[in-house]
Write a protein that holds these residues in place. Structure first.
Motif, PDB file in Angstrom:
ATOM      1  N   ILE A  76     -54.002  25.129   3.140  1.00  0.00           N
ATOM      2  CA  ILE A  76     -55.015  24.186   2.661  1.00  0.00           C
ATOM      3  C   ILE A  76     -54.283  23.092   1.893  1.00  0.00           C
ATOM      4  N   CYS A  77     -54.442  21.863   2.334  1.00  0.00           N
ATOM      5  CA  CYS A  77     -53.857  20.719   1.638  1.00  0.00           C
ATOM      6  C   CYS A  77     -54.916  20.164   0.686  1.00  0.00           C
ATOM      7  N   LEU A  78     -54.701  20.336  -0.605  1.00  0.00           N
ATOM      8  CA  LEU A  78     -55.667  19.919  -1.621  1.00  0.00           C
ATOM      9  C   LEU A  78     -55.334  18.519  -2.111  1.00  0.00           C
ATOM     10  N   THR A  79     -56.335  17.638  -2.108  1.00  0.00           N
ATOM     11  CA  THR A  79     -56.084  16.237  -2.469  1.00  0.00           C
ATOM     12  C   THR A  79     -57.226  15.663  -3.301  1.00  0.00           C
ATOM     13  N   TYR A 135     -55.701  29.626  -9.165  1.00  0.00           N
ATOM     14  CA  TYR A 135     -55.697  30.138  -7.792  1.00  0.00           C
ATOM     15  C   TYR A 135     -54.335  29.963  -7.133  1.00  0.00           C
ATOM     16  N   ASP A 136     -53.294  29.804  -7.959  1.00  0.00           N
ATOM     17  CA  ASP A 136     -51.924  29.644  -7.479  1.00  0.00           C
ATOM     18  C   ASP A 136     -51.821  28.473  -6.508  1.00  0.00           C
ATOM     19  N   ALA A 137     -52.476  27.376  -6.844  1.00  0.00           N
ATOM     20  CA  ALA A 137     -52.524  26.199  -5.974  1.00  0.00           C
ATOM     21  C   ALA A 137     -51.982  24.970  -6.698  1.00  0.00           C
ATOM     22  N   THR A 138     -51.504  24.019  -5.906  1.00  0.00           N
ATOM     23  CA  THR A 138     -51.182  22.689  -6.400  1.00  0.00           C
ATOM     24  C   THR A 138     -51.867  21.676  -5.489  1.00  0.00           C
ATOM     25  N   SER A 139     -51.784  20.390  -5.842  1.00  0.00           N
ATOM     26  CA  SER A 139     -52.512  19.390  -5.062  1.00  0.00           C
ATOM     27  C   SER A 139     -51.853  18.026  -5.176  1.00  0.00           C
ATOM     28  N   GLU A 322     -64.574  24.978  -6.438  1.00  0.00           N
ATOM     29  CA  GLU A 322     -63.988  26.241  -6.881  1.00  0.00           C
ATOM     30  C   GLU A 322     -64.300  27.368  -5.896  1.00  0.00           C
ATOM     31  N   LYS A 323     -65.458  27.327  -5.277  1.00  0.00           N
ATOM     32  CA  LYS A 323     -65.808  28.335  -4.274  1.00  0.00           C
ATOM     33  C   LYS A 323     -64.852  28.273  -3.088  1.00  0.00           C
ATOM     34  N   ALA A 324     -64.481  27.052  -2.700  1.00  0.00           N
ATOM     35  CA  ALA A 324     -63.514  26.883  -1.608  1.00  0.00           C
ATOM     36  C   ALA A 324     -62.146  27.418  -2.019  1.00  0.00           C
ATOM     37  N   LEU A 325     -61.718  27.144  -3.247  1.00  0.00           N
ATOM     38  CA  LEU A 325     -60.446  27.664  -3.737  1.00  0.00           C
ATOM     39  C   LEU A 325     -60.444  29.190  -3.716  1.00  0.00           C
ATOM     40  N   ARG A 326     -61.513  29.792  -4.201  1.00  0.00           N
ATOM     41  CA  ARG A 326     -61.603  31.254  -4.253  1.00  0.00           C
ATOM     42  C   ARG A 326     -61.576  31.851  -2.847  1.00  0.00           C
ATOM     43  N   GLY A 332     -55.639  34.478   1.643  1.00  0.00           N
ATOM     44  CA  GLY A 332     -54.183  34.398   1.603  1.00  0.00           C
ATOM     45  C   GLY A 332     -53.620  33.068   2.033  1.00  0.00           C
ATOM     46  N   ALA A 333     -54.430  32.013   1.974  1.00  0.00           N
ATOM     47  CA  ALA A 333     -53.963  30.693   2.394  1.00  0.00           C
ATOM     48  C   ALA A 333     -52.947  30.132   1.408  1.00  0.00           C
ATOM     49  N   TRP A 334     -52.054  29.313   1.925  1.00  0.00           N
ATOM     50  CA  TRP A 334     -51.138  28.542   1.095  1.00  0.00           C
ATOM     51  C   TRP A 334     -51.869  27.272   0.691  1.00  0.00           C
ATOM     52  N   MET A 335     -52.203  27.141  -0.590  1.00  0.00           N
ATOM     53  CA  MET A 335     -52.947  25.985  -1.091  1.00  0.00           C
ATOM     54  C   MET A 335     -51.982  25.094  -1.852  1.00  0.00           C
TER      55      MET A 335
END
Length: 351
Positions: A76-79, A135-139, A322-326, A332-335
């Motif tokens: 998931i590419c978060l922007t 959620y162990d994510a960056t953007s 936040e629901k999408a992040l969860r 197990g997606a790489w966000m």
């Protein structure tokens, strides 16, 4: 056939004319109509099955795979597009009165507390990063770097030097959100890039254009010439989904010149304002569509790009993000950010 051979992949796509035309966006080379922002909208496209990543499914069925760090199944590419930062005090005061009128004391007090602050509530970059970190994510944060007098000039990028430095130092990406003319004007594009790089004090390689203004293939060629490594504008403003049937990053092919363009496209899949203002979906329906697109991407082992503006980080809109992040975290997606997608996939795996 090697799954890492770009030439082999292009030949495979050419075997199916409909797939090839969709992948290259052939219908956009001579569109009869464009909307008020010079965009090719979904309602003019002959391809109607936009929720289905037809081209990526075609490749996946023939053995195409992308490898992600730690064996994660998809990405998931978060922007975030930073269109506005300063909200007028008049609007804050109106919100406070309306909240108090309906008995929402907490929201009313919050609105009152923001009236005297120039940066509240939209200079919320650290809050966004803190949420994603859970959620162990960056953007990626894409900032406008316009000059006074430019259309939609809403803030001076120089005023945000500390903020964008904090973002970059924390490991999140700062990219350029090109202005109204940047998509079709190389000199304007270069000027905005230089302006942002001067403040950031490091190269800027990621891009998305304001209002999703884009021309196939001209915008890609301008971006490559200006030194960008990737773009993530290719999505429809009026409907979420897979504009060219891809949920994988790819190198665009210029039908006019008969060759690839030296830039990675990470296509846009979901934009908050598309769900809210164009498609007019309530939170329940918006989540159903979002989940459908995430699941389709997972089945292909692809990348879904989500655009959530800093101005949508409140109320039901924040809950949906936040629901999408969860949901993606549970799968197990790489966000991660666009720059990390670009660096990870790179030349070896890029279609």
């Amino acid at each position: 056939m090697s799954i890492h051979s770009n030439g082999a992949m292009l030949e495979l796509l050419r075997e199916d004319p409909a797939i090839w035309d969709l992948f290259t966006r052939k219908e956009e080379y001579a569109p009869g109509l464009r909307d008020e922002f010079d965009r090719f909208p979904y309602y003019l496209s002959s391809h109607r099955n936009i929720f289905k990543p037809c081209v990526s499914e075609y490749l996946h069925d023939r053995g195409y795979r992308v490898e992600y760090p730690d064996g994660q199944p998809f990405a998931i590419c978060l922007t975030h597009d930073i269109d506005s930062i300063y909200r007028p005090s008049l609007f804050k005061g109106y919100d406070a009165l309306q909240s108090l009128k309906v008995g929402n004391l907490r929201k009313g007090i919050d609105s009152i507390s923001q009236i005297r602050s120039k940066k509240l509530p939209w200079c919320n970059f650290q809050e966004i990063m803190a949420l994603e970190e859970q959620y162990d994510a960056t953007s990626s944060f894409y900032f406008l770097a316009l000059a006074p007098g430019d259309k939609d000039y809403r803030y001076d990028i120089r005023d945000l030097e500390t903020d964008i430095g904090t973002i970059a130092d924390a490991g999140w990406e700062v990219g350029l959100h090109g202005g109204h003319q940047a998509y079709c004007d190389l000199q304007q594009l270069q000027a905005e890039k230089k302006r942002l790089e001067k403040v950031l004090n490091r190269p800027v390689i990621g891009y998305r254009n304001h209002y999703l203004r884009f021309r196939v293939p001209e915008t890609w060629k301008h971006l490559a010439e200006a030194g960008f490594r990737y773009d993530t504008t290719l999505g429809y403003p009026d409907c979420v989904g897979f504009r060219n049937g891809m949920c994988h990053p790819f190198r665009p092919y210029d039908l006019t010149a008969g060759r690839e363009i030296d830039i990675m496209e990470i296509p846009l899949t979901i934009m908050d304002t598309t769900l809210d203002r164009y498609m007019r979906l309530d939170p329940g329906r918006a989540w159903e569509v979002t989940r459908c697109l995430i699941d389709a991407t997972e089945r292909c082992g692809g990348v879904a790009t989500i655009l959530w503006h800093n101005t949508f980080m409140g109320g039901e809109r924040l809950k949906l993000y936040e629901k999408a992040l969860r949901y993606c975290g549970e799968k197990g997606a790489w966000m991660t950010s666009g720059v990390e997608i670009q660096a990870s996939i790179g030349e070896r795996q890029l279609l």
